[in-house]
Scaffold this active site. Structure first.
Site, PDB file in Angstrom:
ATOM      1  N   THR A   1       0.826  -1.209   0.000  1.00  0.00           N
ATOM      2  CA  THR A   1       0.000   0.000   0.000  1.00  0.00           C
ATOM      3  C   THR A   1       0.862   1.262   0.000  1.00  0.00           C
ATOM      4  O   THR A   1       1.899   1.325   0.656  1.00  0.00           O
ATOM      5  CB  THR A   1      -0.914  -0.006   1.233  1.00  0.00           C
ATOM      6  OG1 THR A   1      -1.727  -1.174   1.197  1.00  0.00           O
ATOM      7  CG2 THR A   1      -1.805   1.225   1.262  1.00  0.00           C
TER       8      THR A   1
ATOM      9  N   GLY B   1       2.671  -2.446   8.150  1.00  0.00           N
ATOM     10  CA  GLY B   1       2.954  -2.835   9.527  1.00  0.00           C
ATOM     11  C   GLY B   1       4.300  -3.510   9.686  1.00  0.00           C
ATOM     12  O   GLY B   1       4.828  -4.122   8.743  1.00  0.00           O
TER      13      GLY B   1
ATOM     14  N   GLU C   1      -6.318  -5.210   3.696  1.00  0.00           N
ATOM     15  CA  GLU C   1      -6.388  -6.313   2.727  1.00  0.00           C
ATOM     16  C   GLU C   1      -7.548  -6.132   1.757  1.00  0.00           C
ATOM     17  O   GLU C   1      -8.166  -7.106   1.318  1.00  0.00           O
ATOM     18  CB  GLU C   1      -6.483  -7.680   3.429  1.00  0.00           C
ATOM     19  CG  GLU C   1      -5.619  -7.854   4.660  1.00  0.00           C
ATOM     20  CD  GLU C   1      -4.164  -7.479   4.444  1.00  0.00           C
ATOM     21  OE1 GLU C   1      -3.708  -7.465   3.294  1.00  0.00           O
ATOM     22  OE2 GLU C   1      -3.492  -7.171   5.437  1.00  0.00           O
TER      23      GLU C   1
END
Length: 697
Positions: free
Chosen positions: A150, A189, A452
């Site tokens: 992303t 993350g 997701e």
């Protein structure tokens, strides 16, 4: 000095006696139901083995974590995650037991992406040689990895990613470059402060082999081949500082996930070796830059599909936690007497769960936990079987798995996220407090409808598959084994196409199988309708996006109802009185879901008008029948108090004692004495002043 509150007790009846009474009302075989739900893959055994070990370590206690600042929460989570890995080595935990420990601690681990998306991507996307090089290091935690897809400007639209990976033929290297600010990796993350490696998804750009401008010359033309994954070392292994040409950091506070270091990352003409391109399915010739494309382009999204299947399986456990808190507390909490009670008798306050306005919010969610459970198991089977086929070279079921995981991820996470908040609100004022156990759960889980794949955007993937499947059925093309949609469409499309004006064939109130057929019929009818709009009438894709979402939701609802029905039809390991209650839960889930969209069922002759009018009353009847079993049903999920971390949802019912204990004895704010005089800079008596606070801002 003695504290007189130590001798105070809550007013009678006490929470423990109330829960004991509730449990005595139901014949539910709690232990057998727990085995039925959670023993298929050793879940309960893992929990019983890991839990006592966790509870013995002071670092893993949860009494103060809600009072910490975000930097302190991150440091605590990092310390806990390191401890869990050492415990895994000490006790020879399997990967599943280590995952169980993370689940029970319930503090999002800074290593989460290393253990999830990073290793999964290497396992699924790397060549044999790359696997041999990287997997041993990953499993030993010699390197720590993240997954960087992303970007600041693009999320769900993977094809729109801006980070470039240009291949330099002369040096045999890829050059990673962020041409714009929006090309910055974002939300990744584990990467912000923890990881030293990452799978980086970038636009593969190869030299145009038809360009005769000469090798090594400026202005060479490049051809775009779309997003591809690369494994990249982003920090020095000794200093843990980013390499020159890479900027990385944590993006800052978020709605939840206080303990996760979500990242930004940009590259400035950063060079990586040719071997960095994960090349199981596609590759680049090192000497010429020629591209070998994958047999199936969708295989590059395998990691996302894996994560979606995990999220679907996790939704049941998350919602079960919220429902457990809500059911236990609302059976203990008394509020107001019955207005129609006898004026001659003393007023007795009613349990909150006896209010129909509370029952209609909580008990359908209790039914939903079971629907999510059986569908999660089905999604797991689909994923495992599909990966086996892919590894054998058969990609036939990939599209089915990808589309179903997209639709179910969207629906299941929406049901769970909305359900947590519904439970919290049903708790009244105490639901707003930290003692509810739902504050962190609510905040953390709110990410799931977005991560997701945004829950509205990814339903296009499901709809696209369903529309294509309608076309295949209409053309008489053969179906694929294991594709339940194919069988469903072949059964219902002929009657929808040729006999759509006949009356409803289904008895949704008297036949459990007809409830399944009603949902399947409606979903198929919507798919056929969208096919007509898109393929026959040639309507634009964007103009149909709302219909796509409705179609995906309908098909996913059909799967939940179908899996619930099929699971109970084969539930031979439970006593009959327990199965009887589960069938009521099935009916409640199906009818409650149907009621919210009853016009579509009527419009597509999937339910009759007469029966639809009776659905609300049938729902009320089912709720009344389920109510006496509510506490036993939530007990069957075997959620330990350590995980719940909830005064309101304690197994023993000591709600008010725990709430007061947390406020009076555990709250660090109550250990300081403040100076309230506005004309004095002193903030804390004998301690910090205004200047000291300003200096830390």
């Amino acid at each position: 000095m003695p504290d007189f509150t130590d001798t105070l007790r809550p007013a009678e009846p006490s929470g423990p006696s109330l829960l004991a009474h509730e449990r005595s009302l139901s014949p539910i075989a709690v232990d057998k139901l727990s085995q039925h739900l959670l023993s298929h893959d050793g879940f309960l055994q893992r929990q019983s083995r890991v839990l006592p070990i966790l509870q013995s370590h002071p670092l893993l206690q949860k009494t103060q974590q809600a009072n910490l600042s975000r930097p302190s929460r991150f440091k605590l989570a990092l310390a806990r995650a390191k401890l869990l890995r050492r415990l895994a080595d000490e006790h020879a935990w399997s990967p599943e037991e280590h995952e169980m420990a993370e689940y029970l601690v319930d503090d999002v681990s800074p290593y989460m992406l290393h253990m999830g998306m990073f290793i999964t991507t290497i396992r699924e996307q790397a060549s044999d040689a790359q696997r041999e090089e990287w997997l041993p290091k990953i499993k030993k935690w010699e390197i720590i990895g993240a997954y960087a897809q992303t970007e600041l400007g693009h999320g769900s639209n993977v094809r729109g990613l801006e980070l470039e990976a240009r291949y330099d033929v002369e040096k045999g290297e890829f050059v990673l470059h962020s041409p714009t600010l929006t090309a910055s990796k974002w939300w990744n993350g584990t990467l912000g402060r923890t990881a030293n490696h990452a799978v980086v998804v970038a636009q593969l750009m190869l030299p145009d082999l038809s360009d005769t401008g000469g090798e090594g010359k400026e202005g060479r033309k490049y051809v775009l081949y779309g997003p591809h994954p690369f494994i990249v070392q982003v920090r020095d292994m000794k200093t843990h500082q980013p390499f020159e040409g890479i900027v990385i950091g944590d993006i800052g506070p978020k709605y939840g996930y206080a303990s996760m270091d979500n990242a930004y990352m940009l590259f400035n003409h950063f060079r990586i070796p040719h071997s960095a391109l994960l090349s199981r399915y596609s590759s680049v010739d090192p000497s010429t830059g020629a591209y070998k494309k994958p047999t199936q382009s969708a295989v590059v999204y395998g990691t996302l599909t894996y994560m979606r299947s995990k999220i679907i399986q996790h939704a049941r456990l998350v919602l079960a936690r919220a429902v457990t808190v809500a059911v236990r507390y609302t059976t203990i909490r008394r509020q107001f007497a019955d207005r129609d009670g006898s004026p001659d008798s003393p007023s007795t306050e009613l349990p909150v769960l006896d209010y129909p306005t509370v029952q209609v919010r909580i008990l359908p969610l209790l039914a939903t936990t079971f629907a999510l459970h059986y569908t999660g198991l089905a999604m797991q089977r689909i994923y495992v079987n599909t990966r086996k086929q892919i590894h054998s070279g058969d990609f036939g079921s990939l599209a089915y798995m990808h589309s179903m995981s997209s639709g179910l991820k969207s629906l299941c996470t929406t049901l769970a996220a909305d359900g947590i908040e519904t439970c919290r609100r049903a708790l009244g004022g105490h639901g707003y407090g930290g003692g509810s156990g739902l504050v962190q759960l609510n905040n953390d889980y709110l990410s799931k409808p977005t991560v997701e794949g945004d829950n509205w955007m990814i339903t296009q993937q499901t709809a696209a598959y369903l529309v294509k499947k309608v076309g295949a059925v209409l053309k008489g093309q053969g179906g694929m084994a294991g594709d339940e949609v194919d069988g469903q469409f072949r059964m219902y499309i002929p009657r929808i196409r040729d006999g759509g004006k006949v009356g409803c064939e289904y008895d949704i109130l008297g036949n459990d199988g007809d409830l399944v057929r009603s949902f399947q019929h409606k979903a198929t009818a919507l798919a056929y309708e969208v096919y007509q709009e898109r393929v026959v009438r040639k309507k634009s894709w964007t103009s149909l996006m709302i219909q796509f979402h409705k179609l995906s939701k309908a098909q996913s609802q059909s799967m939940l109802v179908t899996q619930f029905y099929e699971a109970l039809s084969g539930a031979n390991d439970l006593p009959s009185d327990t199965v009887f209650v589960l069938w009521d839960l099935y009916r409640l889930f199906a009818l409650f879901t149907l009621q919210e969209d009853r016009y579509e069922f009527f419009r597509h002759t999937a339910a009759s008008c007469d029966q639809l009018d009776l659905v609300p009353e049938r729902i009320n009847q089912l709720i009344s029948r389920i109510r006496p079993h509510a506490v036993q049903l939530v007990d069957s999920w075997k959620i330990p108090d350590y995980l719940l971390d909830s005064a309101l949802g304690r197994y023993d019912g000591r709600v008010y004692e725990d709430l007061f204990h947390r406020a009076h004895r555990l709250n660090p704010l109550n250990r300081i004495t403040v100076n309230p005089n506005y004309w004095e800079d002193e903030i804390v008596k004998g301690g910090q002043d205004l200047k000291g606070i300003v200096s830390k801002l």
